[in-house]
Design a protein around this motif. Structure first.
Motif, short mmCIF file in Angstrom:
data_model
loop_
_atom_site.label_atom_id
_atom_site.label_comp_id
_atom_site.label_asym_id
_atom_site.label_seq_id
_atom_site.Cartn_x
_atom_site.Cartn_y
_atom_site.Cartn_z
N CYS A 13 0.83 -1.21 0.00
CA CYS A 13 0.00 0.00 0.00
C CYS A 13 0.86 1.26 0.00
O CYS A 13 0.60 2.21 -0.74
N CYS A 109 -6.17 3.65 3.70
CA CYS A 109 -6.28 2.21 3.91
C CYS A 109 -5.08 1.68 4.70
O CYS A 109 -5.24 0.92 5.67
N ALA A 110 -3.86 2.06 4.30
CA ALA A 110 -2.66 1.61 5.00
C ALA A 110 -2.62 2.12 6.44
O ALA A 110 -2.19 1.41 7.35
N THR A 111 -3.08 3.35 6.65
CA THR A 111 -3.09 3.91 8.00
C THR A 111 -4.03 3.13 8.92
O THR A 111 -3.69 2.83 10.07
N ILE A 112 -5.22 2.80 8.40
CA ILE A 112 -6.17 2.04 9.22
C ILE A 112 -5.63 0.64 9.52
O ILE A 112 -5.76 0.14 10.65
N ILE A 113 -5.00 0.01 8.53
CA ILE A 113 -4.42 -1.32 8.77
C ILE A 113 -3.32 -1.24 9.82
O ILE A 113 -3.21 -2.10 10.71
N VAL A 126 -10.95 -4.73 10.83
CA VAL A 126 -9.92 -3.87 10.25
C VAL A 126 -10.07 -3.78 8.74
O VAL A 126 -9.95 -2.70 8.14
N LEU A 127 -10.35 -4.92 8.10
CA LEU A 127 -10.50 -4.92 6.65
C LEU A 127 -11.72 -4.09 6.23
O LEU A 127 -11.65 -3.34 5.25
N ALA A 130 -10.86 -0.54 6.66
CA ALA A 130 -9.88 -0.13 5.66
C ALA A 130 -10.55 0.16 4.32
O ALA A 130 -10.22 1.14 3.64
N ALA A 134 -10.69 3.73 2.62
CA ALA A 134 -10.14 3.94 1.28
C ALA A 134 -11.14 4.70 0.40
O ALA A 134 -10.76 5.62 -0.34
#
Length: 301
Positions: A13, A109-113, A126-127, A130, A134
Motif C-alpha cells: 500500500c 487504507c494503509a493507515t487504518i491497517i 480492520v478490513l 480499511a 479507502a
C-alpha cells in the motif's frame, strides 16, 4: 493479525500510494491552447479529455492510469466520474486527478491497517474499516477540486468587474468592440486577464471568422462563468452599434456588489463555525478554574 501479512500489505500500500502520489504531484505538461479551444468547440472524446493520446506507448502503470482516467472522464457517476470541466478550468489533467484519488485511498487504507494491527483489532473489522476508509479517502481530491474550481469562478467574477470597466473606457475612447476587448486584457495581470488574452489571441490567430465575443461566450458557458457570458452579450450589442458604456459600468458595479454579498455570507458562515470551539474553550476554562475547589471539597468529605 499475522505480522508477515501486515508488513506485506503495508509495504504494498505504501509503495503504490507513493508512486501514485508522485504521478499526481508531478508537473503536468503545458497545455496546448489550440487543442484546448478545439476541445471546447468540438467536444473531444473522453480519452482526449484525460490528456493521454491513444497512439503513444507508455509503461504499464501509466497505461493503467490512462485507462482509469479515460473511464472516469467518460462517466457521469458522482462517485467515480471525474469533474472534467473543473479540471480544465484549473488546468489539471484527469490522470493526475485519478492518481491523487488512488493515492489518498491507499494512504488511508494503509493507515487504518497499521492502527488496527497495532491495537490488535479483529482482522475482519480492520478490513471493513480499511475499505470504508479507502473510499472516503479517495473522495478528498474530488472535494478539493470542486472547492478550487468554485474559488476560481469567484475570482473570475471579481476580476471581470475591473475588466468590464477597462472595456468601457476603451469603448468610450472610440475603440471597436474587438479592439476594446483586446486592449483592456493587456492592461491587467493575473489568471483572469491571462486567460482572456489567450482566448482572444487564439481567436485572432485561427482566422475562423468567429467574433471575439462569441469565443468568450463559449468559454463562459463551458466553464460556468456567467459574468463572461454577459460580457460577451454586451459586447455583441456594441458590434451592432449600440452604446454600451453605461451598461458595462452598471454590470461592473453589480458584480462588485455580488462579490461583497458573497464575502459577507462567508464571514457570517465562518463566525457561526466559531461558536462551537469557543463554547468548548469556555467550558474547559471554567473546569480548569473550578477544579481546585472541587478537589478540596472532595478531600474534606
Amino acid at each position: 493479525m499475522n505480522s508477515t501479512a501486515m508488513v506485506v500489505a503495508l509495504g504494498a500500500c505504501a509503495g503504490l500510494a507513493l508512486s501514485l502520489l508522485i504521478a499526481a504531484v508531478a508537473p503536468a505538461p503545458r497545455l496546448d491552447l489550440v487543442a484546448a479551444m478545439t476541445q471546447v468547440q468540438n467536444r473531444h472524446s473522453p480519452a482526449d479529455a484525460a490528456g493521454m493520446p491513444r497512439g503513444r506507448r507508455r509503461w504499464r502503470p501509466v497505461q493503467v492510469l490512462a485507462g482509469l482516467a479515460e473511464r472516469a472522464a467518460g462517466s457521469n457517476s458522482r462517485w467515480w466520474g471525474a469533474p472534467v470541466v473543473e479540471l480544465e478550468l484549473l488546468q489539471r489533467t484527469v490522470i493526475g486527478y485519478v492518481a491523487a484519488r488512488l493515492a489518498w485511498g491507499l494512504f488511508v487504507c494503509a493507515t487504518i491497517i497499521l492502527i488496527g494491527s497495532a491495537l490488535g483489532a479483529d482482522v475482519l473489522a480492520v478490513l471493513v474499516l480499511a475499505v470504508v476508509g479507502a473510499v472516503a479517502g479517495s473522495l478528498i481530491p474530488a472535494t478539493r477540486v470542486r472547492r478550487a474550481a468554485a474559488a476560481t469562478r469567484l475570482e473570475f467574477a471579481r476580476t471581470l468587474a475591473s475588466y468590464l470597466e477597462l472595456v468601457a473606457q476603451e469603448r468610450a475612447a472610440g475603440a471597436a468592440p474587438t479592439t476594446a476587448l483586446t486592449e483592456a486584457a493587456t492592461l491587467g495581470n493575473g489568471l483572469v486577464f491571462s486567460r482572456i488574452r489567450e482566448i482572444l489571441t487564439l481567436t485572432r490567430t485561427r482566422h475562423t471568422g468567429t467574433p471575439a465575443w462569441d469565443a468568450l461566450s463559449e468559454w463562459g458557458q463551458r466553464f460556468q462563468v456567467p459574468a463572461m457570458v454577459e460580457l460577451a452579450d454586451i459586447t455583441a450589442t456594441a458590434a451592432d452599434g449600440a452604446a454600451i458604456y453605461t451598461t458595462l459600468t452598471a454590470k461592473a458595479a453589480a458584480l462588485r456588489q455580488a462579490a461583497l454579498a458573497t464575502d459577507r455570507e462567508e464571514a457570517n458562515r465562518r463566525s457561526e463555525t466559531l461558536v462551537g470551539p469557543l463554547a468548548c474553550l469556555l467550558i474547559a476554562f471554567m473546569i480548569l478554574i473550578s477544579y481546585p475547589l472541587f478537589a478540596r471539597l472532595l478531600e474534606r468529605m
